[in-house]
Scaffold this motif. Sequence first.
Motif, PDB file in Angstrom:
ATOM      1  N   LEU A   8       0.821  -1.214   0.000  1.00 35.77           N
ATOM      2  CA  LEU A   8       0.000   0.000   0.000  1.00 35.77           C
ATOM      3  C   LEU A   8       0.853   1.262   0.000  1.00 35.77           C
ATOM      4  CD1 LEU A   8      -2.858  -1.123   2.399  1.00 35.77           C
ATOM      5  CD2 LEU A   8      -2.986  -0.796  -0.079  1.00 35.77           C
ATOM      6  N   VAL A   9       1.949   1.265   0.745  1.00 38.86           N
ATOM      7  CA  VAL A   9       2.855   2.421   0.718  1.00 38.86           C
ATOM      8  C   VAL A   9       3.464   2.568  -0.673  1.00 38.86           C
ATOM      9  CG1 VAL A   9       5.017   3.373   1.620  1.00 38.86           C
ATOM     10  CG2 VAL A   9       3.334   2.418   3.187  1.00 38.86           C
ATOM     11  N   PHE A  10       3.875   1.456  -1.267  1.00 39.26           N
ATOM     12  CA  PHE A  10       4.434   1.507  -2.615  1.00 39.26           C
ATOM     13  C   PHE A  10       3.425   2.096  -3.602  1.00 39.26           C
ATOM     14  CE2 PHE A  10       4.790  -0.408  -6.825  1.00 39.26           C
ATOM     15  CZ  PHE A  10       6.037   0.078  -7.206  1.00 39.26           C
ATOM     16  N   LEU A  11       2.181   1.616  -3.551  1.00 37.26           N
ATOM     17  CA  LEU A  11       1.155   2.134  -4.465  1.00 37.26           C
ATOM     18  C   LEU A  11       0.871   3.612  -4.215  1.00 37.26           C
ATOM     19  CD1 LEU A  11      -1.300  -0.889  -4.541  1.00 37.26           C
ATOM     20  CD2 LEU A  11       0.177  -0.071  -6.411  1.00 37.26           C
ATOM     21  N   HIS A  12       1.027   4.042  -2.969  1.00 31.67           N
ATOM     22  CA  HIS A  12       0.798   5.454  -2.644  1.00 31.67           C
ATOM     23  C   HIS A  12       1.875   6.364  -3.241  1.00 31.67           C
ATOM     24  CE1 HIS A  12      -0.379   8.997  -0.418  1.00 31.67           C
ATOM     25  NE2 HIS A  12       0.861   9.100   0.032  1.00 31.67           N
ATOM     26  N   ILE A  13       3.137   5.929  -3.169  1.00 30.70           N
ATOM     27  CA  ILE A  13       4.227   6.800  -3.626  1.00 30.70           C
ATOM     28  C   ILE A  13       4.601   6.570  -5.083  1.00 30.70           C
ATOM     29  CG2 ILE A  13       5.168   7.103  -1.317  1.00 30.70           C
ATOM     30  CD1 ILE A  13       7.346   5.085  -2.041  1.00 30.70           C
ATOM     31  N   ALA A  14       4.153   5.469  -5.671  1.00 26.13           N
ATOM     32  CA  ALA A  14       4.482   5.166  -7.067  1.00 26.13           C
ATOM     33  C   ALA A  14       3.730   6.115  -7.998  1.00 26.13           C
ATOM     34  CB  ALA A  14       4.110   3.717  -7.384  1.00 26.13           C
ATOM     35  N   PRO A  15       4.241   6.295  -9.222  1.00 28.22           N
ATOM     36  CA  PRO A  15       3.494   7.093 -10.199  1.00 28.22           C
ATOM     37  C   PRO A  15       2.101   6.501 -10.408  1.00 28.22           C
ATOM     38  CG  PRO A  15       5.700   6.610 -11.005  1.00 28.22           C
ATOM     39  CD  PRO A  15       5.513   5.815  -9.741  1.00 28.22           C
ATOM     40  N   SER A  16       1.182   7.358 -10.785  1.00 24.15           N
ATOM     41  CA  SER A  16      -0.202   6.933 -10.974  1.00 24.15           C
ATOM     42  C   SER A  16      -0.280   5.769 -11.962  1.00 24.15           C
ATOM     43  CB  SER A  16      -1.021   8.115 -11.474  1.00 24.15           C
ATOM     44  OG  SER A  16      -2.364   7.749 -11.579  1.00 24.15           O
ATOM     45  N   ASN A  17      -1.052   4.750 -11.592  1.00 22.51           N
ATOM     46  CA  ASN A  17      -1.236   3.589 -12.450  1.00 22.51           C
ATOM     47  C   ASN A  17      -2.655   3.076 -12.261  1.00 22.51           C
ATOM     48  OD1 ASN A  17      -1.261   1.574 -10.220  1.00 22.51           O
ATOM     49  ND2 ASN A  17       0.853   2.301  -9.957  1.00 22.51           N
ATOM     50  N   ARG A  18      -3.031   2.063 -13.019  1.00 25.44           N
ATOM     51  CA  ARG A  18      -4.407   1.555 -12.950  1.00 25.44           C
ATOM     52  C   ARG A  18      -4.785   1.063 -11.557  1.00 25.44           C
ATOM     53  NH1 ARG A  18      -5.910  -1.807 -18.384  1.00 25.44           N
ATOM     54  NH2 ARG A  18      -5.751  -0.012 -19.793  1.00 25.44           N
ATOM     55  N   ILE A  19      -3.875   0.384 -10.916  1.00 25.28           N
ATOM     56  CA  ILE A  19      -4.183  -0.167  -9.590  1.00 25.28           C
ATOM     57  C   ILE A  19      -4.369   0.955  -8.577  1.00 25.28           C
ATOM     58  CG2 ILE A  19      -3.330  -1.600  -7.688  1.00 25.28           C
ATOM     59  CD1 ILE A  19      -1.838  -3.256  -9.822  1.00 25.28           C
ATOM     60  N   SER A  20      -3.426   1.915  -8.557  1.00 21.01           N
ATOM     61  CA  SER A  20      -3.538   3.001  -7.575  1.00 21.01           C
ATOM     62  C   SER A  20      -4.737   3.904  -7.879  1.00 21.01           C
ATOM     63  CB  SER A  20      -2.244   3.814  -7.508  1.00 21.01           C
ATOM     64  OG  SER A  20      -1.989   4.460  -8.724  1.00 21.01           O
ATOM     65  N   GLN A  21      -5.118   4.036  -9.138  1.00 26.32           N
ATOM     66  CA  GLN A  21      -6.302   4.825  -9.471  1.00 26.32           C
ATOM     67  C   GLN A  21      -7.577   4.100  -9.044  1.00 26.32           C
ATOM     68  OE1 GLN A  21      -5.880   5.498 -13.672  1.00 26.32           O
ATOM     69  NE2 GLN A  21      -4.370   7.137 -13.403  1.00 26.32           N
ATOM     70  N   HIS A  22      -7.626   2.799  -9.286  1.00 27.75           N
ATOM     71  CA  HIS A  22      -8.819   2.021  -8.964  1.00 27.75           C
ATOM     72  C   HIS A  22      -9.026   1.893  -7.455  1.00 27.75           C
ATOM     73  CE1 HIS A  22     -11.369  -1.591  -8.515  1.00 27.75           C
ATOM     74  NE2 HIS A  22     -11.953  -1.126  -9.610  1.00 27.75           N
ATOM     75  N   TYR A  23      -7.933   1.703  -6.710  1.00 27.59           N
ATOM     76  CA  TYR A  23      -8.010   1.513  -5.261  1.00 27.59           C
ATOM     77  C   TYR A  23      -7.526   2.729  -4.477  1.00 27.59           C
ATOM     78  CZ  TYR A  23      -8.806  -3.375  -6.397  1.00 27.59           C
ATOM     79  OH  TYR A  23      -9.326  -4.533  -6.887  1.00 27.59           O
ATOM     80  N   GLY A  24      -7.568   3.896  -5.091  1.00 26.81           N
ATOM     81  CA  GLY A  24      -7.067   5.111  -4.447  1.00 26.81           C
ATOM     82  C   GLY A  24      -7.710   5.408  -3.106  1.00 26.81           C
ATOM     83  N   LYS A  25      -9.012   5.227  -2.999  1.00 28.77           N
ATOM     84  CA  LYS A  25      -9.710   5.516  -1.741  1.00 28.77           C
ATOM     85  C   LYS A  25      -9.222   4.591  -0.618  1.00 28.77           C
ATOM     86  CE  LYS A  25     -14.342   6.450  -0.057  1.00 28.77           C
ATOM     87  NZ  LYS A  25     -15.760   6.477  -0.389  1.00 28.77           N
ATOM     88  N   GLN A  26      -9.072   3.312  -0.920  1.00 28.88           N
ATOM     89  CA  GLN A  26      -8.614   2.358   0.082  1.00 28.88           C
ATOM     90  C   GLN A  26      -7.150   2.601   0.446  1.00 28.88           C
ATOM     91  OE1 GLN A  26     -10.255   1.608  -2.711  1.00 28.88           O
ATOM     92  NE2 GLN A  26     -11.998   0.314  -2.211  1.00 28.88           N
ATOM     93  N   ILE A  27      -6.331   2.937  -0.551  1.00 32.13           N
ATOM     94  CA  ILE A  27      -4.916   3.223  -0.288  1.00 32.13           C
ATOM     95  C   ILE A  27      -4.791   4.438   0.618  1.00 32.13           C
ATOM     96  CG2 ILE A  27      -2.739   3.980  -1.348  1.00 32.13           C
ATOM     97  CD1 ILE A  27      -3.584   2.247  -3.815  1.00 32.13           C
ATOM     98  N   ASN A  28      -5.522   5.511   0.304  1.00 26.81           N
ATOM     99  CA  ASN A  28      -5.468   6.730   1.126  1.00 26.81           C
ATOM    100  C   ASN A  28      -5.992   6.489   2.536  1.00 26.81           C
ATOM    101  OD1 ASN A  28      -4.273   8.276  -0.843  1.00 26.81           O
ATOM    102  ND2 ASN A  28      -6.206   9.066  -1.620  1.00 26.81           N
ATOM    103  N   ALA A  29      -7.024   5.651   2.670  1.00 23.22           N
ATOM    104  CA  ALA A  29      -7.549   5.349   4.002  1.00 23.22           C
ATOM    105  C   ALA A  29      -6.489   4.651   4.861  1.00 23.22           C
ATOM    106  CB  ALA A  29      -8.798   4.467   3.890  1.00 23.22           C
ATOM    107  N   TRP A  30      -5.611   3.859   4.247  1.00 22.99           N
ATOM    108  CA  TRP A  30      -4.545   3.179   4.984  1.00 22.99           C
ATOM    109  C   TRP A  30      -3.400   4.143   5.302  1.00 22.99           C
ATOM    110  CZ3 TRP A  30      -3.889  -1.166   7.579  1.00 22.99           C
ATOM    111  CH2 TRP A  30      -2.607  -1.552   7.920  1.00 22.99           C
ATOM    112  N   ILE A  31      -3.051   4.989   4.347  1.00 23.45           N
ATOM    113  CA  ILE A  31      -1.876   5.862   4.484  1.00 23.45           C
ATOM    114  C   ILE A  31      -2.128   7.029   5.435  1.00 23.45           C
ATOM    115  CG2 ILE A  31      -0.374   7.472   3.231  1.00 23.45           C
ATOM    116  CD1 ILE A  31       0.247   4.523   2.679  1.00 23.45           C
TER     117      ILE A  31
END
Length: 190
Positions: A8-31
Amino acid sequence: MSLLHVLLVFLHIAPSNRISQHYGKQINAWIYPLFEQNWRLFAPNPESVNHRISVRTLRTSAHGGTHVSGWFDLTALDTSAVEHNPFPSHTAQNTLRRAWTAYLETFGGEDEARSDRALMIRDYLRNIAAERVRAHRPGPGDFTSIQLRVVTQPIVPPRPEGAAAAAPAPPPAPANTRHLPWWKVTNHAG
Protein backbone atom coordinates in the motif's frame (compact mmCIF):
# COMPACT_ATOMS: atom_id res chain seq x y z
CA MET A 1 0.18 -7.71 7.33
CA SER A 2 3.66 -6.26 6.79
CA LEU A 3 3.58 -7.21 3.13
CA LEU A 4 0.20 -5.52 2.72
CA HIS A 5 1.56 -2.36 4.37
CA VAL A 6 4.61 -2.28 2.07
CA LEU A 7 2.37 -2.81 -0.97
CA LEU A 8 0.00 0.00 0.00
CA VAL A 9 2.86 2.42 0.72
CA PHE A 10 4.43 1.51 -2.61
CA LEU A 11 1.16 2.13 -4.46
CA HIS A 12 0.80 5.45 -2.64
CA ILE A 13 4.23 6.80 -3.63
CA ALA A 14 4.48 5.17 -7.07
CA PRO A 15 3.49 7.09 -10.20
CA SER A 16 -0.20 6.93 -10.97
CA ASN A 17 -1.24 3.59 -12.45
CA ARG A 18 -4.41 1.56 -12.95
CA ILE A 19 -4.18 -0.17 -9.59
CA SER A 20 -3.54 3.00 -7.58
CA GLN A 21 -6.30 4.83 -9.47
CA HIS A 22 -8.82 2.02 -8.96
CA TYR A 23 -8.01 1.51 -5.26
CA GLY A 24 -7.07 5.11 -4.45
CA LYS A 25 -9.71 5.52 -1.74
CA GLN A 26 -8.61 2.36 0.08
CA ILE A 27 -4.92 3.22 -0.29
CA ASN A 28 -5.47 6.73 1.13
CA ALA A 29 -7.55 5.35 4.00
CA TRP A 30 -4.55 3.18 4.98
CA ILE A 31 -1.88 5.86 4.48
CA TYR A 32 -3.48 8.96 6.04
CA PRO A 33 -2.81 10.24 8.65
CA LEU A 34 -0.43 7.72 10.23
CA PHE A 35 1.83 6.79 7.30
CA GLU A 36 1.81 10.00 5.29
CA GLN A 37 4.92 10.55 3.16
CA ASN A 38 6.26 14.05 2.55
CA TRP A 39 9.51 15.91 2.02
CA ARG A 40 9.35 18.10 5.13
CA LEU A 41 12.26 16.23 6.69
CA PHE A 42 14.54 17.37 3.87
CA ALA A 43 13.01 20.78 3.18
CA PRO A 44 11.45 21.80 6.47
CA ASN A 45 9.01 24.64 6.69
CA PRO A 46 9.77 26.30 10.02
CA GLU A 47 6.85 27.26 12.15
CA SER A 48 5.90 30.94 12.11
CA VAL A 49 3.47 30.53 15.00
CA ASN A 50 3.30 28.62 18.26
CA HIS A 51 0.15 26.64 18.97
CA ARG A 52 -0.79 25.83 22.56
CA ILE A 53 -3.41 23.11 22.55
CA SER A 54 -5.47 22.44 25.66
CA VAL A 55 -8.36 20.09 26.28
CA ARG A 56 -11.21 19.89 28.75
CA THR A 57 -13.69 17.11 29.36
CA LEU A 58 -17.39 16.86 29.99
CA ARG A 59 -18.91 14.11 32.10
CA THR A 60 -22.47 13.41 33.11
CA SER A 61 -23.28 12.23 36.62
CA ALA A 62 -25.67 9.39 37.42
CA HIS A 63 -28.26 12.03 38.35
CA GLY A 64 -28.04 13.72 34.95
CA GLY A 65 -25.90 16.67 36.01
CA THR A 66 -22.87 17.65 33.98
CA HIS A 67 -19.36 18.57 35.06
CA VAL A 68 -16.84 20.37 32.85
CA SER A 69 -13.20 19.97 33.87
CA GLY A 70 -10.58 22.66 33.81
CA TRP A 71 -8.24 22.99 30.85
CA PHE A 72 -5.38 20.48 30.53
CA ASP A 73 -2.39 21.73 28.49
CA LEU A 74 -1.46 19.04 25.96
CA THR A 75 1.31 21.16 24.46
CA ALA A 76 3.00 21.51 27.85
CA LEU A 77 2.85 17.72 28.20
CA ASP A 78 4.64 17.30 24.84
CA THR A 79 7.18 20.02 25.63
CA SER A 80 8.00 18.38 28.96
CA ALA A 81 8.47 15.00 27.29
CA VAL A 82 10.97 16.52 24.88
CA GLU A 83 12.86 18.85 27.24
CA HIS A 84 13.46 16.27 29.95
CA ASN A 85 14.49 13.42 27.71
CA PRO A 86 17.97 13.12 26.20
CA PHE A 87 16.53 10.98 23.37
CA PRO A 88 13.01 12.29 22.77
CA SER A 89 10.82 10.39 20.36
CA HIS A 90 9.44 11.97 17.22
CA THR A 91 6.03 10.90 18.45
CA ALA A 92 6.32 13.13 21.51
CA GLN A 93 7.51 15.99 19.33
CA ASN A 94 5.16 15.75 16.38
CA THR A 95 1.96 13.77 16.85
CA LEU A 96 -0.22 16.51 18.32
CA ARG A 97 1.36 19.29 16.25
CA ARG A 98 0.97 17.37 12.98
CA ALA A 99 -2.61 16.40 13.84
CA TRP A 100 -3.46 20.08 14.42
CA THR A 101 -1.71 21.12 11.18
CA ALA A 102 -3.67 18.47 9.28
CA TYR A 103 -6.89 19.70 10.91
CA LEU A 104 -6.14 23.25 9.77
CA GLU A 105 -5.36 22.05 6.25
CA THR A 106 -8.64 20.15 5.93
CA PHE A 107 -10.98 22.42 7.91
CA GLY A 108 -9.43 25.88 7.59
CA GLY A 109 -11.18 28.42 9.79
CA GLU A 110 -14.44 26.46 9.86
CA ASP A 111 -15.28 23.44 11.95
CA GLU A 112 -17.52 21.81 9.34
CA ALA A 113 -16.10 18.74 7.60
CA ARG A 114 -16.24 18.88 3.81
CA SER A 115 -14.68 15.51 3.06
CA ASP A 116 -14.11 12.03 4.45
CA ARG A 117 -10.45 12.98 4.98
CA ALA A 118 -11.52 15.93 7.13
CA LEU A 119 -13.68 13.62 9.27
CA MET A 120 -10.78 11.20 9.64
CA ILE A 121 -8.38 14.01 10.69
CA ARG A 122 -10.93 15.33 13.20
CA ASP A 123 -11.32 11.85 14.69
CA TYR A 124 -7.54 11.44 14.80
CA LEU A 125 -7.10 14.74 16.69
CA ARG A 126 -9.98 13.89 19.03
CA ASN A 127 -8.54 10.45 19.79
CA ILE A 128 -5.08 11.85 20.54
CA ALA A 129 -6.57 14.34 23.01
CA ALA A 130 -8.87 11.77 24.66
CA GLU A 131 -6.08 9.22 25.10
CA ARG A 132 -3.71 11.79 26.61
CA VAL A 133 -6.33 13.00 29.06
CA ARG A 134 -7.02 9.44 30.10
CA ALA A 135 -3.32 8.65 30.51
CA HIS A 136 -2.12 11.83 32.26
CA ARG A 137 -4.91 13.64 34.01
CA PRO A 138 -5.88 12.50 37.47
CA GLY A 139 -9.51 12.62 38.37
CA PRO A 140 -12.50 10.43 38.96
CA GLY A 141 -15.31 9.59 36.59
CA ASP A 142 -15.92 8.95 32.95
CA PHE A 143 -16.00 11.60 30.27
CA THR A 144 -18.19 11.55 27.21
CA SER A 145 -17.09 14.69 25.35
CA ILE A 146 -13.99 16.79 24.93
CA GLN A 147 -13.32 20.30 23.69
CA LEU A 148 -10.03 21.66 22.39
CA ARG A 149 -8.76 25.20 22.80
CA VAL A 150 -5.93 26.33 20.54
CA VAL A 151 -4.06 29.52 21.32
CA THR A 152 -1.99 30.67 18.34
CA GLN A 153 0.83 33.12 19.03
CA PRO A 154 2.90 34.45 16.11
CA ILE A 155 6.65 34.01 16.57
CA VAL A 156 8.47 37.33 16.70
CA PRO A 157 11.20 37.38 14.05
CA PRO A 158 14.75 37.76 15.35
CA ARG A 159 16.42 41.13 15.22
CA PRO A 160 18.55 41.65 12.15
CA GLU A 161 22.23 41.03 12.66
CA GLY A 162 24.00 44.21 13.66
CA ALA A 163 20.82 45.90 14.90
CA ALA A 164 21.36 48.29 17.77
CA ALA A 165 20.94 46.60 21.13
CA ALA A 166 19.14 49.67 22.43
CA ALA A 167 16.49 49.54 19.71
CA PRO A 168 13.19 48.41 21.17
CA ALA A 169 11.97 45.00 20.19
CA PRO A 170 8.79 44.95 18.17
CA PRO A 171 5.70 44.32 20.29
CA PRO A 172 4.45 40.75 20.22
CA ALA A 173 1.51 40.14 17.93
CA PRO A 174 -1.74 39.36 19.72
CA ALA A 175 -2.62 35.75 20.34
CA ASN A 176 -5.63 34.20 18.67
CA THR A 177 -7.75 31.75 20.69
CA ARG A 178 -9.95 29.21 18.94
CA HIS A 179 -12.40 26.95 20.75
CA LEU A 180 -13.37 23.87 18.79
CA PRO A 181 -16.82 22.32 19.20
CA TRP A 182 -17.48 19.66 21.81
CA TRP A 183 -16.74 16.23 20.35
CA LYS A 184 -18.30 13.02 21.62
CA VAL A 185 -15.82 10.33 22.62
CA THR A 186 -16.22 6.71 23.54
CA ASN A 187 -16.58 6.27 27.28
CA HIS A 188 -13.18 6.60 29.01
CA ALA A 189 -12.88 5.60 32.62
CA GLY A 190 -10.70 7.99 34.58
